[in-house]
Structure formats: structure tokens, C-alpha cells
Design a protein around this motif. Sequence first.
Motif: not given
Length: 184
Positions: A21-24, A36-39
Motif C-alpha cells: 500500500g501507499p507509504l508516506l 507511515v503505512f496505509h497513507a
Amino acid sequence: MDSHGHNEQRVVWAVVGTGIGPLLLAASRDGLVNVVFHADEAVRDRALERLASRLGESPAEAPDSPLLAEAIRQFEAYFAGERRAFELPLDWSLISGFNRQVLRELADGVPYGSVVGYGDLARRVGQPGAAQAVGTAMGANPLPVVVPCHRVVESDGGIGGFGGGLETKRKLLALEGVLPEPLF
């Protein structure tokens, strides 16, 4: 640009799409400061607000910042199975004391494809018996994936907890060949 120019922004961020998933990714002048996970948008906005209050400055979106561009390249290579270690400057300012000590030991001492128990990690920093505090340190890790808290597991073979969710932890361990690929 001089120190008043907008290119001298102290805190910059970008989002990278990955197999989990998207990472910040956020960086200061000193290095990568937060992952940051699930960004998705809501998570990202909350994380950026938290960063602004912790670091005293609103982060600016800047995927072309040299540090973030390099971080994005390294994350993409890691998730493609082409990179085993991150080589990025890290800014540890979001964490201090015992938690920082434990996370630095983890970053330096637990390589790709290996795991360590909470108790083992406590012993390595000279605090045998502090396994629970090690768990707390993992939960407070501001730099997951790069500082590999997914490699810390329970001594009885249990997977242990994970701030990004157990599914994410399983996928990271499978990527590193520690666990079989999840079937579904």
C-alpha cells in the motif's frame, strides 16, 4: 537558493506506492524522519499534522527533493526484491531514550532475511527483561521498513504485534524470505 527561499523547506514529504500500500515518506534536512503505512488521504493528513506539531513546521510536498527521490528509488527497489538494505540518512529526532537505543540496535544489527525476539533485542541493548519495553519501542518506531521492526517476533514463534497491521508484517517477512508468501 538562500535560506529564505522555498527550496530550503525543512520538512518535505511524498507518497510512494508499494506492495503493502501507499507509504508516506517525510524528510528533514538531516534525513528521512518518518515513514507511515496505509497513507491514504486521511492517514496522510493526520500524519502531516502530527509532524507539523512535533517538528514545528508544516511539511511541504516535494517528491523531487533529492533525498525523497532517492528514498523512493530505494523503497521501489526493496519492494521489487532488488535491494536488501536502505542507505539513507536518518533523522532520529522523533524518538529518544531507550526507544531510540533499541531501534538503532535493530537498524544496525538485524539484517534483511533474519528475525530477532523481543527479549533478544532487550538483551542486546543491555536490558534483559525489558522485552515488553522493546515491544513499545517497536510500536513507536517512526521509520518502519527502513528501521525493520517487522523483523522482531515472539520467541515462541508468534509473529508479534505490528503498527502497520499483521498482514503488512507478514508481507514484509514474506518479501524477505522469512515467511512463505501468504496464499491469500
